[in-house]
Design an enzyme around this catalytic site. Sequence first.
Site, PDB file in Angstrom:
ATOM      1  CB  CYS A 295      -0.919   0.012   1.223  1.00 58.06           C
ATOM      2  SG  CYS A 295      -2.008  -1.421   1.308  1.00 58.06           S
TER       3      CYS A 295
ATOM      4  NE  ARG B  95      -7.567  -3.090   0.808  1.00 52.44           N
ATOM      5  CZ  ARG B  95      -8.541  -3.979   0.776  1.00 52.44           C
ATOM      6  NH1 ARG B  95      -9.602  -3.764   0.038  1.00 52.44           N
ATOM      7  NH2 ARG B  95      -8.470  -5.088   1.473  1.00 52.44           N
ATOM      8  CG  LEU B  96      -1.397  -4.869  -3.731  1.00 50.53           C
ATOM      9  CD1 LEU B  96      -2.114  -5.123  -5.041  1.00 50.53           C
ATOM     10  CD2 LEU B  96       0.106  -4.965  -3.928  1.00 50.53           C
ATOM     11  CB  ALA B  97      -7.039  -5.989  -1.786  1.00 49.55           C
TER      12      ALA B  97
ATOM     13  CG  ASN C 227       3.034  -0.118   2.990  1.00 50.09           C
ATOM     14  OD1 ASN C 227       2.543  -1.189   2.638  1.00 50.09           O
ATOM     15  ND2 ASN C 227       4.164   0.339   2.490  1.00 50.09           N
ATOM     16  N   GLY C 228       1.863  -2.461   5.386  1.00 44.66           N
ATOM     17  CA  GLY C 228       2.634  -3.580   5.912  1.00 44.66           C
ATOM     18  C   GLY C 228       1.782  -4.782   6.240  1.00 44.66           C
ATOM     19  CD  GLU C 229       2.591  -7.108   4.251  1.00 45.80           C
ATOM     20  OE1 GLU C 229       3.827  -7.206   4.386  1.00 45.80           O
ATOM     21  OE2 GLU C 229       2.059  -6.241   3.533  1.00 45.80           O
TER      22      GLU C 229
ATOM     23  CB  ILE D 170      15.714 -11.202 -14.798  1.00 39.96           C
ATOM     24  CG1 ILE D 170      15.930 -10.304 -16.021  1.00 39.96           C
ATOM     25  CG2 ILE D 170      16.412 -10.634 -13.559  1.00 39.96           C
ATOM     26  CD1 ILE D 170      15.268  -8.930 -15.903  1.00 39.96           C
TER      27      ILE D 170
ATOM     28  CB  THR E  49      26.104  -1.165  -5.686  1.00 41.00           C
ATOM     29  OG1 THR E  49      25.975  -2.570  -5.855  1.00 41.00           O
ATOM     30  CG2 THR E  49      25.601  -0.776  -4.301  1.00 41.00           C
TER      31      THR E  49
ATOM     32  NE  ARG F 278      27.731  -0.466 -11.376  1.00 40.07           N
ATOM     33  CZ  ARG F 278      29.011  -0.585 -11.013  1.00 40.07           C
ATOM     34  NH1 ARG F 278      29.372  -1.581 -10.194  1.00 40.07           N
ATOM     35  NH2 ARG F 278      29.920   0.263 -11.461  1.00 40.07           N
TER      36      ARG F 278
END
Length: 615
Positions: A55, A102-104, A128-130, A342, A391, A394
């Site tokens: 969030c 919000r990201l649910a 914001n958090g858990e 990646i 760094t 990068r």
Amino acid sequence: MLQVTPLFQFREVHRQYASFDVPASVKCSRCIIPPLRRILLLHPFVSAKKSPRMCGIWALFGSDECLSVQCTSAMKIAHRGPDAFRFENVNGFTNCCFGFHRLAIVDQLYGMQPIRIKKFPYLWLVYNGEIYNYHKLKEQFEFTDYQTKVDGEILLHLYERFGIQKMASLLDGVFAFVLLDTANRKVFLGRDTYGVRPMFKLLTDNGFLAVCSEAKGLTDITHSMSSPPKITPFLPGHFEVFDLKPTGKVESIQMDRFHCCTQEPNHAAYDTVERLPSGFVPETVKSNIRSLFENAVRKRLMAHRRIGCLLSGGLDSSLVAATLVKLAKEEKLKYPIQTFAIGAEDSPDILAARKVASYIGSEHHEVDFTPEEGVKALEEVIFHLETYDITTIRASVGMYLVSKYIREKTDSVVIFSGEGSDELTQGYIYFHKAPTPKAAAEDSVRLMKELYLFDVLRADRTTAAHGLELRVPFLDHRFTAYYLSLPEEMRQPKDGVEKHLLRDSFKGLNLIPDEILWRRKEAFSDGMMSVKKSWYNSLQDQMESEVNDYQLEKAPKTFPFLPPRTKEAYFYRQVFEKQYPGQAEWLSHYWMPRWINATDPSARTLSIYKPDKDQ
């Protein structure tokens, strides 16, 4: 629900719906819309499956400018919460406001913020958090009147019973919060031990306070001061208390640390892993390390969204991914764990990650990386990072591009990663040159305390840029506190191998292939490409045409604070200053290896670097 002309522009495909509840008595001729009591905007074009709780939080106290003008700044962090957003001002304080993107992830129905509950109508919370131990705390302290299924509600109950310091110390998780108590006229800020969740503040001399998850949400805030106030990162492991004046302005009255990485956290008494066997017998220590690490991964399975894992094929990400796949099967998750790598086709990371994924049975995705694509992404990456550290940039390019792939091509939203292990377990190659075990142990703690400036910053911004939520089990409070409590000699490199104790703890378990368990340290930014042509070589070649010798010669005058010493560093600084003019002090120092007179942060430039035989 009323359809309105968008107040804030998103991509062309975005549509917005808004509901307004505005006092008729408050008017402002400069507002795009009437001054806000509550604005709630949803994004109906995002499906329930695809809609991404990483969030974004934003708050103002004592604004001298109309809030509807100020809140345009909050849209700069809209990427952190693509599901919905809300702005709401505070009863009785028309110049105080909360903003939330919000990201649910947990409780998709009742998770909007600011959180307010009937029992404590005078408390307002954005965070914001858990909070991984919220169920345990509810049971332990018999909070029977829990109103939602949101983990953050536990902060309100803990604060009301114990006060701010004990509340913060009991939270097992990652968090940044703003808590308002209108009954006692107090504002509280707090951030987790390692700053896994970001938070910045702006405080003027006359008491105007602005808070945001990212600094970019504060750069255009309007204030009445003649000179611009500093925007500073809120210190991890601390809380701050402000008196709230009748005018809405604030005064800081207390700033204290609630947890240090070398101390066992107070919430350990309520953990699922209870008392550990004591003593430093090697087998006991290794057993404790395994128990705490597995517990760190298990508690982070808390999510209603699909879980994935970044996998470079190095020791750290491989241990995380393998443990995650193992526990997902035990917990009977209804989907396979996706892993993501990646790199160039012949890169060490791609080859190693492929081997690990096949061994652990994950649904593996590979993202092809080319230097040209990486260079093209640099300006976007620096914008999201808010730093010019060499760094960090990068390493961020690859993480940014793989996060973009995850967002666009998959339905994984909660992403596990291996950040924090190198700092905790003395994984950097330069630790081989530590003069004493004590010096190595002290530098390990220094790196842990600076994570929020470097690796944790990188991991948060590159994932949050694409609406993903990061989980980092190596930075679990109990795990780190235990590891740092071990004898200094036990933690240092052994037999020419860094992170020897961690590797040895998982020896013989067949969790990951032996060649991966004992694979030499390879920086993420280096491992994406072959040893013959490193990523940093490609960058330096490109910068020869971007920065001339005269510019570099004049760098100390152009950039007197932390002047760049290479063309690559000059280019990064130039881009940063264009995006964030006058904010060079956001970075206090460049990340650089110690004890070996390094002139470049890449491990491949060090005389002690020895690639694995298959590289």
